[in-house]
Each structure stands twice: as structure tokens, then as C-alpha cells.
Design an enzyme around this catalytic site. Structure first.
Site, short mmCIF file in Angstrom:
data_model
loop_
_atom_site.label_atom_id
_atom_site.label_comp_id
_atom_site.label_asym_id
_atom_site.label_seq_id
_atom_site.Cartn_x
_atom_site.Cartn_y
_atom_site.Cartn_z
N ASN A 146 6.94 6.74 -1.31
CA ASN A 146 6.66 6.53 -3.07
C ASN A 146 8.29 6.39 -3.20
O ASN A 146 8.88 6.61 -2.51
CB ASN A 146 5.88 8.02 -4.03
CG ASN A 146 6.55 9.51 -4.26
OD1 ASN A 146 8.16 9.10 -3.58
ND2 ASN A 146 6.63 10.10 -4.57
N ASP A 176 -1.06 10.42 -0.40
CA ASP A 176 -2.93 10.92 0.75
C ASP A 176 -3.80 9.44 0.98
O ASP A 176 -3.47 8.72 2.46
CB ASP A 176 -3.45 12.16 0.21
CG ASP A 176 -1.99 13.07 0.63
OD1 ASP A 176 -0.56 13.28 1.52
OD2 ASP A 176 -2.62 14.45 0.15
N GLU A 217 11.05 8.34 -3.29
CA GLU A 217 11.25 9.27 -1.69
C GLU A 217 12.50 8.14 -1.24
O GLU A 217 13.17 8.40 -0.76
CB GLU A 217 10.41 9.08 -1.08
CG GLU A 217 9.36 10.40 -1.26
CD GLU A 217 7.74 11.06 -0.50
OE1 GLU A 217 7.70 12.06 -1.07
OE2 GLU A 217 7.43 9.54 -0.75
N1 LIG Z 1 -0.55 6.51 -13.06
C1 LIG Z 1 -1.36 5.92 -11.97
N2 LIG Z 1 -1.77 4.80 -12.29
C2 LIG Z 1 -2.69 3.96 -11.80
N3 LIG Z 1 -2.61 4.46 -10.27
C3 LIG Z 1 -2.03 4.58 -9.69
C4 LIG Z 1 -1.29 5.99 -10.41
N4 LIG Z 1 -0.34 6.87 -9.69
C5 LIG Z 1 -0.69 6.51 -8.74
N5 LIG Z 1 -1.75 5.03 -8.81
C6 LIG Z 1 -2.87 4.87 -7.51
O1 LIG Z 1 -2.00 5.42 -5.84
C7 LIG Z 1 -0.92 4.94 -5.30
C8 LIG Z 1 0.15 6.02 -5.06
O2 LIG Z 1 0.62 7.05 -5.66
P1 LIG Z 1 1.81 7.27 -6.03
O3 LIG Z 1 3.44 6.26 -6.02
O4 LIG Z 1 2.36 8.80 -7.43
O5 LIG Z 1 1.81 8.40 -4.85
P2 LIG Z 1 3.13 10.01 -3.99
O6 LIG Z 1 3.43 9.85 -4.99
O7 LIG Z 1 3.40 9.59 -3.10
O8 LIG Z 1 1.87 10.44 -5.00
P3 LIG Z 1 1.00 11.81 -3.72
O9 LIG Z 1 2.50 12.56 -3.49
O10 LIG Z 1 1.10 12.52 -5.08
O11 LIG Z 1 0.47 11.91 -2.83
C9 LIG Z 1 -0.08 3.69 -6.08
O12 LIG Z 1 0.58 3.11 -6.00
C10 LIG Z 1 -1.22 3.56 -7.07
O13 LIG Z 1 -2.15 2.73 -6.61
MG LIG Z 2 3.75 11.43 -1.30
#
Ligand SMILES: Nc1ncnc2c1ncn2[C@@H]1O[C@H](COP(=O)(O)OP(=O)(O)OP(=O)(O)O)[C@@H](O)[C@H]1O
Ligand SMILES: [Mg+2]
Length: 326
Positions: free
Chosen positions: A204, A274, A207
Site C-alpha cells: 500500500n 489481500d 508501505e
Molecule cells: N475507503 C475505500 N474506498 C474505496 N475503495 C477502497 C477503500 N479502501 C480500500 N479500497 C480498495 O481496496 C484496495 C486496497 O486497499 P488499501 O490500499 O487500503 O490496501 P491495504 O492497506 O493493503 O489493506 P489491508 O492491509 O487492510 O489489507 C484499494 O486499492 C481500493 O481498490
Molecule cells: Mg496490506
């Protein structure tokens, strides 16, 4: 990026994805849920007393990646470690329930199964308790996991490396996985350097910023972080997920895609990462064009954030969102 995505293309891609075999290597967790209602404040300390009405367990961490792959219909095997404890047995049972091959799940004696216990009252999380060890695996255990992955990797269409920084990953484990045609990784920042040579990494934005030391504040700094990861890891694609702002892809051959998120409702964003790595890996293994693979992962993530708890997206749920964005 095509302005519209043909449902027929998505349908046939999903059908191909269902036929593939994927090995997930990663830090599996047991998510424990204690559900109830706050009845009163404790006489012992100024904390709520939760009257428990339900108690359940789900697969978390890398286990959630396996669940997401199974929800698409792929054949899945898991490699990782659990402790020699009731929680480890429960993880194995949960993997069995969704028909994930766990031949390469290794029981280790010197650490507990990673468990996160959440107490939830009136749909609000009250507190979370973690049982875990983040120390590196003992050398003998590390060798056992590496050998299992080395034997298996080349027989799978893709290997997904799901890192939650619980001590599993080492360079030799990534090298064992690199025998597979497609290798993807969702790395924690501290471990990023271990994942050199994989096909695609998908951190993300936070990270990616921590891993590169580049503060991501606009499209230019996002592209800088993407380029830095491409160079640092020598991979084919870097995908940076950006929560409600969607996701970005940077490719070794100069590909550059930015797509907005598509969620209609947002209840719970945990585990969306995930879903992204699971769907993206399967789509790449199915030889989808990279823009379609990214779009599909984005639709799947859009579907799961609309559900409570870490969740998965089925082909029908993904297709429903594609239809809504024609
Ligand atoms: N608030 C939101 N609104 C719409 N789509 C979202 C939202 N949060 C996440 N997403 C969708 O999910 C994808 C992955 O989310 P994010 O970037 O938060 O990953 P992450 O931080 O690795 O999540 P996690 O670690 O909780 O699994 C985003 O690219 C988007 O497509
Ligand atoms: Mg993640």
C-alpha cells in the site's frame, strides 16, 4: 487503460482464473472473534463488561489471501508455519474447510500460532489481543519451509508471498518461490529487500513510502516511489494500493496506470490488500493484459470493502461491479 471494460472479457478471464493452481506462502493468522453487547461498566476497573453472545474463528493474514483465491475458484495450496497448539489445529481445520491443500504447513515447537482476538460489542471493536512471535524462524524450520516451497513452486501457475512480518520470510524462501512462472508479493516495508526478482510487488502507499524513503504526496512522488521499487527489486510490475484513491501500476517497460477505486459502499477496508494480491496474481497467471488484471483486482477490492469483516469477492460479485461501471 480502456475507458470501458467488456463484461465478456472479464467473464472469460474469471473462467480461466478458476482453472489455475496457486501456492500461497506466508504468515497465516487465526482471527478470533468474540461478539457481544456491553451490559455495564466493570466493578473491577473502568472498563466495559461484554456479555458474550457468539464466538467464531476465521483465517487471517496470508490465510485470507488463500480464502480470496478460493472464492474465485482457483485450486490453492498453503505453505507456512503454525505453532504446536490448539490454534494451529484450528488454522488447519479452517484451511481444510475451504479445501486448501496444507501439505506444506509446518508445525513448529518454539512459537505460538499467530492469533488476533477481537472483542466486538454492538459492532464496535472494544479491544484486540495479539498472541504472536515475530522472531525469525529457527534455522531448521526455515529449511523445512524452503524445501517444501522449492519442491512445489514449479508445479503451480503462481506463487503469492503474503508477508505480515511474523518471522517467516528469508531470502532463500523467496528464491525457492521464484521457481514459479508468476511470483507476487505483498511485503511489509522492513522486509521489502527480500523480495527481489519477483514478478510483481503490491504494497500500500504507506508501505511503499516506508520502503523507499519517498514521501508520497502527489502523482509525481507516487511515480518516484514506483520507479524506486522497480529498480530496487528488479521486478516486472509494482502496484501501489491507495485506499479510497484506488491503485497505481508501474511496469518495467514503462507501463503506467492510475485507476480510481470503485466501491459503492464502504463498511470495512481491512483485508482489501489481500483481495488485491489474490486477484491480481490469478489474473497475471491467466495471462490477462496487465490493465485488465489491475482493473479486476480493483473491482474485487471494491466488492470486499462493502462487507463487514475481512472478506472475499466471488466472480459474480466482481461481475456485478463491472456492470455498474460500464
Ligand atoms: N475507503 C475505500 N474506498 C474505496 N475503495 C477502497 C477503500 N479502501 C480500500 N479500497 C480498495 O481496496 C484496495 C486496497 O486497499 P488499501 O490500499 O487500503 O490496501 P491495504 O492497506 O493493503 O489493506 P489491508 O492491509 O487492510 O489489507 C484499494 O486499492 C481500493 O481498490
Ligand atoms: Mg496490506
Amino acid at each position: 487503460m480502456p475507458s470501458t471494460i467488456a463484461r465478456a472479457d472479464v467473464r472469460s478471464l474469471l473462467a480461466r482464473m478458476e482453472t489455475l493452481r496457486v501456492l500461497v506462502v506466508g504468515d497465516v493468522m487465526l482471527d478470533e472473534w468474540v461478539w457481544g453487547a456491553v451490559s455495564r461498566i466493570s466493578p473491577e476497573a473502568p472498563v466495559p463488561v461484554v456479555a458474550v453472545s457468539d464466538h467464531s474463528f476465521t483465517l487471517g493474514g496470508a490465510g485470507n489471501v488463500a480464502s480470496n483465491l478460493r472464492a474465485i475458484g482457483a485450486r490453492v495450496a498453503f505453505a507456512g508455519v503454525v505453532g504446536d497448539d490448539p490454534e494451529g489445529k484450528r488454522v488447519c481445520k479452517l484451511l481444510d474447510e475451504i479445501a486448501v491443500d496444507r501439505t506444506a504447513v509446518i508445525v513448529v515447537g518454539d512459537r505460538p500460532t499467530t492469533r488476533k482476538t477481537r472483542i466486538v460489542a454492538q459492532n464496535q471493536q472494544v479491544v484486540r489481543a495479539d498472541w504472536e512471535s515475530i522472531a525469525p524462524l529457527a534455522a531448521a524450520d526455515r529449511r523445512r519451509v524452503c524445501e517444501a516451497v522449492e519442491r512445489a513452486a514449479r508445479h503451480y501457475d503462481a506463487v503469492v508471498l503474503s508477508d505480515y512480518a511474523k518471522g517467516l520470510f528469508s531470502r532463500d524462501l523467496v528464491e525457492a518461490a521464484n521457481e514459479a512462472p508468476i511470483v507476487t508479493a505483498d511485503p511489509k516495508p522492513a522486509n521489502v529487500a527480500l523480495f527481489g526478482g519477483v514478478t510483481c510487488v503490491a504494497p500500500n502507499a504507506q508501505e511503499a513510502a516506508l520502503a523507499t524513503g519517498i514521501k508520497i504526496s502527489d502523482d509525481a512522488s507516487l511515480a518516484q516511489a514506483g520507479a524506486a521499487l522497480l529498480t530496487q527489486l528488479d521486478c516486472r510490475y509494482v502496484v501501489i494500493t491507495r485506499g479510497e484513491r484506488g491503485m497505481a501500476l508501474f511496469g518495467r517497460s514503462g507501463e503506467r496506470l492510475l485507476i480510481p477505486s470503485v466501491a459503492r459502499t464502504v463498511y470495512d477496508v481491512s483485508g482489501a490488500g489481500d483481495t488485491v494480491i489474490a486477484v491480481l496474481s490469478l489474473a497475471l497467471a491467466a495471462e490477462a493484459p496487465v490493465d485488465l488484471a489491475l482493473a479486476l483486482a480493483n473491482f474485487a477490492a471494491g466488492a470486499v470493502v462493502g462487507k463487514l469483516g475481512t472478506a472475499t469477492a466471488s466472480p459474480a460479485e466482481i461481475l456485478a461491479l463491472v456492470g455498474a461501471h460500464d
